[in-house]
Design an enzyme around this catalytic site. Sequence first.
Site, short mmCIF file in Angstrom:
data_model
loop_
_atom_site.label_atom_id
_atom_site.label_comp_id
_atom_site.label_asym_id
_atom_site.label_seq_id
_atom_site.Cartn_x
_atom_site.Cartn_y
_atom_site.Cartn_z
N HIS A 299 0.86 -1.19 0.00
CA HIS A 299 0.00 0.00 0.00
C HIS A 299 0.90 1.24 0.00
O HIS A 299 1.94 1.25 0.64
CB HIS A 299 -0.90 0.02 1.24
CG HIS A 299 -2.08 0.93 1.11
ND1 HIS A 299 -1.99 2.28 1.34
CD2 HIS A 299 -3.35 0.68 0.75
CE1 HIS A 299 -3.18 2.83 1.13
NE2 HIS A 299 -4.02 1.88 0.77
N ASP A 356 -7.97 -5.28 -0.06
CA ASP A 356 -8.44 -6.16 -1.14
C ASP A 356 -8.07 -7.62 -0.93
O ASP A 356 -8.56 -8.50 -1.64
CB ASP A 356 -7.85 -5.68 -2.48
CG ASP A 356 -8.39 -4.32 -2.85
OD1 ASP A 356 -7.58 -3.40 -3.06
OD2 ASP A 356 -9.62 -4.15 -2.88
#
Length: 421
Positions: A299, A356
């Site tokens: 991320h 996700d």
Amino acid sequence: MNTARLILNGDEHELPVVVGTENEVGIDVTSLRSQTGAITIDPGFANTGSCKSAITFIDGENGILRYRGYPIEQIAASRATFIEVAYLLIYGALPTPGEMAEYSRLMTRHSFIHEDMKNFFNNFPPMTHPMAILSAMVGSLSGYYPEGTDELNILRVLAKAKTISAYAYKKSIGEPFVYPKPELSYIANILNMMFSHPSEDYEVPEVLERALRLLLILHADHEQNCSTSTVRMVGSSGAGLFSTISAGICALWGPLHGGANQEVIEMLEHIRDDGGDYKAYIEKAKDKNDPFRLMGFGHRVYKNFDPRAKILKEQADNVLKLMGMDDPLLDIARNLEDIALHDDYFIERKLYPNVDFYSGIIYKAMGIPTNMFTVMFALGRIPGWIAHYREMKADPDTRINRPRQVYVGPAERPWVRREER
Ligand code: SDX
């Protein structure tokens, strides 16, 4: 600390500093070019703040996420409805019971799409990805509702996006469209419009409603991510709300962004079908010469656990148990995570599971097809996009977004006539 000093070509320049609620520090370079003739360069904007915002706070080092100051863990554990959280993000305060009742009434009132819009579905090629349909039809709302204040169009896009999404799913399986029901919640309406059929009674299972409510709440906002920055960029030109949300949907579709939830499941299925040797895929993810990436990992902001992934990891178990299901993909996901979190490559780069990584397993357990996963992400994120659109338009500092560049092409040269080339 209220200024930063810059020395450039021997000259010293002072730049003001902005300090946020949580003591984040931003060097204000608004006057940099006029003072020095120089600009900043920051591909991917990893070190660049585009605005000051009061909507969402993320602390990537400590895995903190708050919507309007409320910790995501408390919101997730509360009985808040998705529309309640949407209201909080968009208007900045938790709604009173009266405000909640009125907003829900308006959501119901605007849930239907113009009957002519149903014809759109007959003209998309059969295998059209539902994200293409969603962005096209949200953009086309400006054709059906050319007038309308932003406040009215906020209700329209929030209420109609779920209907468009459910219709796209129904069209893909050749089943009749199911109209929204006034007596159902926002979340229950999505499930009812997707999974009910006129030939039989259908009761929205409480476990599915609870799971989808949590998933959409966890996806509702995430400060200046790629798709939200796209909404702010498009909205800064004065484009209407429908166009900016349609642009946000397009940006979210990318596999590095919201499209990753579909990529994660396809990756897990590929590993399963390839004999389940997840260790080999960890090595592929580490190999610079191999384009394979561990989807759902890493991320730009979180250099620790994504708090949303933590919550979803716990929920994945519950949903599968309540559904009486056992999905080997969850075991593969868990094994991948366990190995990655102890591998120097991932540790050095601070790569952790993101939102996700587990969401797709829950969507799959709910019977939602893989190509609808990113559509679910979009339905969750629409309140966040709307909140940032409103904040951007109300911000006196807002100007049309028009970044600069450093030109590295050819210096001036004379034109060469075709016969001389
Ligand atoms: C979302 O911004 C948001 O807030 C987004 C989001 C939201 O709610 O809006 O949180 C939603 O988009 C989550 C992210 C979903 N995407 C994925 O899961 C795709 C896989 N992840 C990566 O592609 C990547 O981690 C990103 C895109 C998420 C972040 O990319 P960055 O910050 O540009 O990092 P990078 O590509 O520069 O990677 C840094 C290093 C590189 O290695 P080196 O060149 O330093 O040796 O880490 C490596 C990368 O190769 N790396 C990975 C990896 N992610 C980064 N290596 C293997 N597998 C991965 N998944």
